[in-house]
Structures are given as structure tokens and as C-alpha cells.
Design an enzyme around this catalytic site. Structure first.
Site, PDB file in Angstrom:
ATOM      1  N   LYS A   8       2.954  11.075  -9.175  1.00 49.18           N
ATOM      2  CA  LYS A   8       2.022  11.737 -10.069  1.00 49.18           C
ATOM      3  C   LYS A   8       1.960  13.210  -9.675  1.00 49.18           C
ATOM      4  O   LYS A   8       2.280  13.563  -8.548  1.00 49.18           O
ATOM      5  CB  LYS A   8       0.656  11.068 -10.026  1.00 49.18           C
ATOM      6  CG  LYS A   8       0.062  10.859  -8.649  1.00 49.18           C
ATOM      7  CD  LYS A   8      -1.161   9.981  -8.786  1.00 49.18           C
ATOM      8  CE  LYS A   8      -1.878   9.791  -7.455  1.00 49.18           C
ATOM      9  NZ  LYS A   8      -1.328   8.639  -6.696  1.00 49.18           N
ATOM     10  N   ASP A  63      -5.919  17.317  -5.589  1.00 50.04           N
ATOM     11  CA  ASP A  63      -6.349  16.697  -4.330  1.00 50.04           C
ATOM     12  C   ASP A  63      -5.569  17.202  -3.116  1.00 50.04           C
ATOM     13  O   ASP A  63      -4.804  18.157  -3.209  1.00 50.04           O
ATOM     14  CB  ASP A  63      -6.254  15.172  -4.439  1.00 50.04           C
ATOM     15  CG  ASP A  63      -4.810  14.708  -4.430  1.00 50.04           C
ATOM     16  OD1 ASP A  63      -3.943  15.482  -4.871  1.00 50.04           O
ATOM     17  OD2 ASP A  63      -4.537  13.576  -3.968  1.00 50.04           O
ATOM     18  N   ASP A  75      -2.912  16.291  -1.388  1.00 46.44           N
ATOM     19  CA  ASP A  75      -1.453  16.449  -1.426  1.00 46.44           C
ATOM     20  C   ASP A  75      -0.938  16.852  -2.802  1.00 46.44           C
ATOM     21  O   ASP A  75       0.273  16.850  -3.036  1.00 46.44           O
ATOM     22  CB  ASP A  75      -0.756  15.177  -0.935  1.00 46.44           C
ATOM     23  CG  ASP A  75      -1.075  13.954  -1.778  1.00 46.44           C
ATOM     24  OD1 ASP A  75      -2.171  13.916  -2.377  1.00 46.44           O
ATOM     25  OD2 ASP A  75      -0.238  13.041  -1.848  1.00 46.44           O
ATOM     26  N   ASP A 127      -1.140  15.507  -5.855  1.00 46.70           N
ATOM     27  CA  ASP A 127      -0.646  14.609  -6.905  1.00 46.70           C
ATOM     28  C   ASP A 127      -1.736  14.194  -7.898  1.00 46.70           C
ATOM     29  O   ASP A 127      -1.431  13.769  -9.004  1.00 46.70           O
ATOM     30  CB  ASP A 127       0.095  13.392  -6.323  1.00 46.70           C
ATOM     31  CG  ASP A 127      -0.728  12.574  -5.352  1.00 46.70           C
ATOM     32  OD1 ASP A 127      -1.911  12.915  -5.127  1.00 46.70           O
ATOM     33  OD2 ASP A 127      -0.190  11.588  -4.811  1.00 46.70           O
ATOM     34  N   ARG A 128      -2.999  14.318  -7.506  1.00 44.26           N
ATOM     35  CA  ARG A 128      -4.078  13.954  -8.447  1.00 44.26           C
ATOM     36  C   ARG A 128      -4.592  15.191  -9.184  1.00 44.26           C
ATOM     37  O   ARG A 128      -4.443  16.305  -8.698  1.00 44.26           O
ATOM     38  CB  ARG A 128      -5.253  13.328  -7.698  1.00 44.26           C
ATOM     39  CG  ARG A 128      -4.907  12.031  -7.021  1.00 44.26           C
ATOM     40  CD  ARG A 128      -6.136  11.413  -6.396  1.00 44.26           C
ATOM     41  NE  ARG A 128      -5.809  10.105  -5.845  1.00 44.26           N
ATOM     42  CZ  ARG A 128      -6.686   9.137  -5.662  1.00 44.26           C
ATOM     43  NH1 ARG A 128      -7.964   9.327  -5.953  1.00 44.26           N
ATOM     44  NH2 ARG A 128      -6.319   7.973  -5.160  1.00 44.26           N
ATOM     45  N   GLU A 134      -2.934   6.913 -14.289  1.00 40.63           N
ATOM     46  CA  GLU A 134      -3.869   5.966 -13.702  1.00 40.63           C
ATOM     47  C   GLU A 134      -5.282   6.517 -13.767  1.00 40.63           C
ATOM     48  O   GLU A 134      -5.483   7.741 -13.744  1.00 40.63           O
ATOM     49  CB  GLU A 134      -3.518   5.735 -12.237  1.00 40.63           C
ATOM     50  CG  GLU A 134      -2.154   5.160 -12.014  1.00 40.63           C
ATOM     51  CD  GLU A 134      -1.931   4.885 -10.536  1.00 40.63           C
ATOM     52  OE1 GLU A 134      -2.086   3.739 -10.133  1.00 40.63           O
ATOM     53  OE2 GLU A 134      -1.644   5.830  -9.797  1.00 40.63           O
ATOM     54  N   THR A 172       0.846  -1.191   0.000  1.00 34.78           N
ATOM     55  CA  THR A 172       0.000   0.000   0.000  1.00 34.78           C
ATOM     56  C   THR A 172       0.888   1.250   0.000  1.00 34.78           C
ATOM     57  O   THR A 172       2.078   1.171   0.289  1.00 34.78           O
ATOM     58  CB  THR A 172      -0.928   0.047   1.225  1.00 34.78           C
ATOM     59  OG1 THR A 172      -0.125  -0.076   2.397  1.00 34.78           O
ATOM     60  CG2 THR A 172      -1.927  -1.089   1.189  1.00 34.78           C
ATOM     61  N   SER A 177      -3.614  11.787   1.319  1.00 35.14           N
ATOM     62  CA  SER A 177      -4.002  12.064  -0.064  1.00 35.14           C
ATOM     63  C   SER A 177      -5.362  12.741  -0.170  1.00 35.14           C
ATOM     64  O   SER A 177      -5.582  13.783   0.413  1.00 35.14           O
ATOM     65  CB  SER A 177      -3.961  10.759  -0.863  1.00 35.14           C
ATOM     66  OG  SER A 177      -4.112  11.032  -2.213  1.00 35.14           O
ATOM     67  N   HIS A 178      -6.279  12.088  -0.866  1.00 37.71           N
ATOM     68  CA  HIS A 178      -7.589  12.673  -1.145  1.00 37.71           C
ATOM     69  C   HIS A 178      -8.579  12.415  -0.010  1.00 37.71           C
ATOM     70  O   HIS A 178      -9.730  12.837  -0.094  1.00 37.71           O
ATOM     71  CB  HIS A 178      -8.134  12.063  -2.431  1.00 37.71           C
ATOM     72  CG  HIS A 178      -8.079  10.571  -2.388  1.00 37.71           C
ATOM     73  ND1 HIS A 178      -6.900   9.876  -2.481  1.00 37.71           N
ATOM     74  CD2 HIS A 178      -9.040   9.652  -2.199  1.00 37.71           C
ATOM     75  CE1 HIS A 178      -7.142   8.586  -2.365  1.00 37.71           C
ATOM     76  NE2 HIS A 178      -8.428   8.408  -2.190  1.00 37.71           N
TER      77      HIS A 178
END
Ligand code: G16
Length: 543
Positions: free
Chosen positions: A376, A277, A279, A281-282, A363, A18, A113-114
């Protein structure tokens, strides 16, 4: 200042495979929990004596407290230097860049993250290696082993470091260097993209709306899009990072970025919309009245990347995660370059990027990136889009229509069944796994199955094998359904059902994805018996 050795007990740590450790914030705040995990990271990566580490996070609740603990533990472990984003902020791609640029030994990035932030929401911590990318499977396995056997950790007794003032100070024997979180990242973007052409686009009246979702990209987007490139003031919305992301869910998709979707489909829609998002990266891309799926965005960027200075010599190859649609495969074929299919998780791109086999990767989960860092990168994707829009003078809608005319359209949708009881979700997947071999030749809800398997990946660089990476079912007519359990949730289990169907008929390129995919969805539900096995009659989120 003294080094305290604190006796402790093993914790339930990060599952191997993970991306970092994500838990409820209150779990991280329990006595010794964070310390145990940090010590396990240090021990699992050979100790920190003499090393340089990059430290920063997405500004969520507990970010600043956790950084103080990490700094005191790094100092106690003998680290030479920690490079920290001012006020504890670093987007994930900016942290990746700093690790690479400063030749650091690794980095600790604080983010879930998100996932939402706050005392009753989520927190996370991940370790990135010296290439700036997420720890490999081997390294996460070692860290995990240490979380199971840890008996003590060491920490310096000291006052808090002032995270607000740029410059160097010492903590015990260690140097703490507070840096501007944006400067190095902005300089890298300026090398890759034609800032003059993008500035000209804005000067000519081009309008955009960037929703930073109260998360870490706000300062980056404001500095680059508004201050440097001249986008109108206010183009960046929700640009101040807040500990609970303004009470929202910083996940850039049509559900959670609904405000942006409403703007982009409304009467006064700007030319271009984007979001990123927690952090950074998205990313989500949306034109005027034209949402672009992450899979399609990857394909478009691959097709047009040569328009940006950083990619003018073309791409070495591309890669996508298995559940991502095959749209980029078709672009790669026409460009005559390799396309790799990897398991879900950015770390699987690391070897391909390091070996120079791919330049771009992405992705379905809203991540796109390139070999400029090893994560990303949300704002990078937005800038590459802007560079392409500036170079072509076309709209998002036109660019997508041309892509589909040239390569066909991969209709695509992801259905998420969230917070399912873990044992029920596991039982459904196990049952389906047991059925796979017998599926070909049978028909479900009127659709014949042609092939079915469980995805496994043989890394072409280090020759490691990763098994159990998602159940795939291929239907007559070329459609595909994939079932996989999310690895990023913190409550129960999330079942992801990915639906895809290629359409090449020029008269059927502008239809509704959910309608186009309804037969495959019906067949996938019939095969898995999802409703009966989980008690769910519809997905919680469709993206
Ligand atoms: C993380 C990884 C991504 C991956 C995603 C999958 O995203 O970094 O590479 O695609 O998890 O999530 P799930 O297992 O829930 O489908 P992020 O943005 O959360 O770091």
C-alpha cells in the site's frame, strides 16, 4: 575481516500470517535476537548467496544499528549486493518499488508501521519477496520454522558502513550501494500522475496540509509536493523523520492525527488535508470539514482513477479486505469490473495484482494502493486524490456527496478495544465462533440476525485457502458487524469490531456515522457479551 559463526538459541519469532515481526524495541536489542531473526529470514528464503537485497526502514530508534547488523550478516551469507536508502531510510512503498525496479531478490524493511518508536516502544522487521510485496503465507511459515530450530548465525566482523554517503563501497565481498531514497519513487509518481495539472492547481491558490507525523514520508512529501509540484512551503508538517516520531503515534487516523483534523475542521482550513504513517504505506484523507473513511476513499479512487494518466485505460478489477466496507463493490458493479474480497493483510492482494486481475486495492486500515508497487502506498493515494481534484475542479466534500448519491453511502466505523488480556479476548472470540451457526433468526438489542459465518478465502490464483479470517454477522436491513483480533499489536490483544450499514435514501446521506451505526453496535455487543467477557465498557479508539 572474519566470518564469525555464533551459537544461538531459538527465539519467539513471527507468527505465520502476520506482516513481519513486531516486538518491543528492547526485545530486538537483546543479544542475538535480531541476528536470529535475520538468519531465519535468510535460511527460510533459501540463503542469500549471490543475491541482491534492498534494505531500509522508517528511521525509528534502532533503525541504523539494525541495518549495520543486516549488512554484516548479508555479507557473511555471500550476498552480492545490498541497495540501502541513504541514512537507512526507505518508505515501505519506495522499498517495494526499488525491489521491482532493480530486479532484486527481495528486501528487508525495518518498521513497526504505525506503532510508536523509541527504546521503550516498538520495532519491526519484515521480508518482502522479489515481486516487491510482503512475503506470502508459505514463505512466512518457512521463516517461522527456522526461528524455532535455529542454532547458529554467521556475521562478518567489520566496521560500520557509512550510510550517509551516496555511492558504492564493499563490505567483505559484498557491494553496498547507498541510494537516494526519494529519487526512483518520485520518478514513478511522475509517470502515473499529471504533475502539470497538479502544479497548476497549486499555482492557482489551492492549499493543502500534509502531516508526515515525524515519520519517513516527510522527505518524500517535501520533495514531491513542495519542491516539485509547488505546494506552498510549510504545506508539509512534521516533515523531519525522528527516531521516536516526535513522541507521537504515527497512525494516520482522526485520533492520532488530531492536529490535522483540528486544522481541517477549523476556520482557516486548507482545501485538502492528508497524513501518512511511520513507514509511509498508510494514508488519511480529509477535505475541508470532511473526513473521508479509508473505505470511502478506495471507492472514490476506483470511480475516478481514469482521470490520472497511469489509469486512463480503466481498471482491470479492484480488491478490498473483508472488513473494508462494500462501497467499492458498488462502484465496481457500476464499472462492470470484478471486485475481490480478501482477508486482512496486503499480501493477499499480491497474487491478484501479479495476475493482472486487479489494478486498485485497499483496506479499512488506511491502506490504498495499485499495481505500481506491491505494498500500500500513502503518498500515491494523496497524489491520486490531488490528480482527481485538479481534473474535476471539485472539492473533497462535493466528490463524496456525488459518490454517495450515485451509489448510496456505506456508513462505517471501527471500534478498537486495545490491550485486552489475551486469554479473555481469545475466550470471547471462541465463544462467538461457537454461537455463529445458531445466530440466524435470533434478535439482539432489537435487531434480527440474517446470517453469520467465519470468513475463509480461496485464492483464485494459487488456490491456497486461508481460514479463520474474522467472524461476520449480517443483520436485517443489510447491516454488518465483524469481529477480529488484530495481528499487529505488541501488547495484549486488540479486539476490532467493524460496523457497517448501507444507506440509499437521498435524505439520509449526511448523518452522523456513530448514530447511524448505534443499533448494530448494540446488537454486536449483546451477541458477543464483550463487556462482561473483557471488562471493557467502551472502545479505546474509534476510527
Ligand atoms: C498491516 C498490514 C495491513 C493490514 C493491517 C491489519 O498494516 O500490512 O495489510 O490491514 O496490518 O492490522 P491489524 O491486524 O492490526 O488489524 P501495517 O500498516 O501495520 O503494515
Amino acid at each position: 575481516m572474519s566470518h564469525d559463526v555464533v551459537k544461538t538459541e531459538p527465539i519467539e519469532g513471527q507468527k505465520p500470517g502476520t506482516s513481519g515481526l513486531r516486538k518491543k524495541t528492547r526485545v530486538f536489542m537483546e543479544p542475538h535476537y535480531l541476528e536470529n531473526y535475520v538468519q531465519a529470514i535468510f535460511d527460510g528464503t533459501g540463503g542469500v548467496a549471490g543475491k541482491t537485497l534492498v534494505v531500509g526502514g522508517d528511521g525509528r530508534y534502532f533503525n541504523d544499528r539494525a541495518i549495520q547488523v543486516i549488512l554484516r550478516m548479508a555479507a557473511a551469507g555471500g550476498a552480492a549486493r545490498c541497495i540501502v536508502g541513504q541514512r537507512g531510510l526507505l518508505s515501505t512503498p519506495a522499498a517495494s518499488n526499488l525491489i521491482r525496479k532493480r530486479a532484486a531478490d527481495g528486501g528487508l524493511i525495518l518498521s513497526a508501521s504505525h506503532n510508536p518508536g523509541g527504546p521503550d516502544a516498538d520495532f519491526g522487521l519484515k521480508y518482502n519477496g522479489p515481486n516487491g510485496g510482503p512475503a506470502s503465507e508459505g514463505v512466512t511459515a518457512k521463516i517461522f520454522e527456522h526461528t524455532k530450530t535455529i542454532s547458529e548465525y554467521t556475521i562478518l566482523s567489520a566496521h560500520d558502513v557509512d550510510l550517509g554517503s551516496l555511492g558504492e563501497s564493499t563490505l567483505g565481498e559484498m557491494t553496498v550501494e547507498i541510494v537516494d531514497p526519494v529519487a526512483d519513487y518520485a520518478a514513478l509518481m511522475e509517470q502515473l500522475f499529471d504533475f502539470d495539472a497538479i502544479a497548476k492547481l497549486f499555482a492557482g491558490g489551492f492549499t493543502m496540509c500534509f502531516d508526515a507525523m515525524h515519520a519517513v514520508t516527510g522527505p518524500y512529501a517535501t520533495a514531491i509536493l513542495e519542491d516539485r509540484l509547488g505546494a506552498a512551503k510549510g504545506s508539509v508538517r512534521n516533515g523531519m523523520p525522528s527516531p521516536d516520531f516526535g513522541g507521537g503515534h504515527p497512525d494516520p487516523n482522526p485520533i492520532w492525527a488530531k492536529e490535522l483534523m483540528d486544522t481541517m475542521y477549523g476556520p482557516d482550513a486548507p482545501d485538502f488535508g492528508a497524513a501518512s504513517d511511520g513507514d509511509g504505506d498508510r494514508n488519511m484523507i480529509v477535505g475541508r470539514g470532511a473526513y473521508v473513511t479509508p473505505s470511502d476513499s478506495l471507492a472514490l479512487l476506483a470511480a475516478q482513477a481514469h482521470l490520472a494518466p497511469g489509469y486512463k485505460d480503466g481498471l482491470a478489477g479492484v480488491a478490498r479486505s473483508m472488513p473494508t466496507s462494500g462501497a467499492v463493490d458498488r462502484v465496481a458493479e457500476s464499472l462492470g469490473i470484478d471486485c475481490y474480497e480478501t482477508p486482512t493483510g496486503w499480501k493477499f492482494f499480491g497474487n491478484l495484482l501479479d495476475a493482472g486481475k486487479v489494478t486498485l486495492c485497499g483496506e479499512e486500515s488506511a491502506g490504498t494502493g495499485s499495481d505500481h508497487v506491491r505494498e500500500k502506498d500513502g503518498l500515491w493515494a494523496v497524489l491520486l486524490w490531488l490528480n482527481i481534484l485538479a481534473a474535476t475542479g471539485k472539492s473533497v466534500k462535493d466528490l463524496m456527496a456525488e459518490l454517495w448519491e450515485a451509489h448510496g453511502r456505506c456508513y462505517y466505523s471501527r471500534h478498537d478495544y486495545e490491550d485486552v488480556e489475551a486469554d479473555k479476548a481469545g475466550a470471547m472470540i471462541d465463544r462467538l465462533r461457537g454461537m455463529l451457526a445458531d445466530l440466524p433468526g435470533q434478535a439482539f438489542a432489537g435487531l434480527a440476525v440474517e446470517w453469520a459465518d467465519e470468513f475463509a478465502y480461496d485464492d483464485p490464483v494459487d488456490h491456497s485457502r486461508s481460514e479463520g479470517q474474522g467472524l461476520r454477522i449480517g443483520f436485517a436491513g443489510g447491516g454488518r458487524a465483524v469481529f477480529r483480533l488484530s495481528g499487529t499489536g505488541t501488547v495484549g490483544a486488540t479486539i476490532r469490531l467493524y460496523l457497517e450499514s448501507l444507506e440509499t435514501d437521498p435524505g439520509k446521506l449526511q448523518l452522523d456515522p456513530e448514530e447511524m451505526l448505534a443499533p448494530i453496535n448494540a446488537a454486536a455487543l449483546a451477541i458477543s457479551d464483550l463487556k462482561a467477557m473483557t471488562g471493557r465498557d467502551k472502545p479505546d479508539v474509534i476510527t
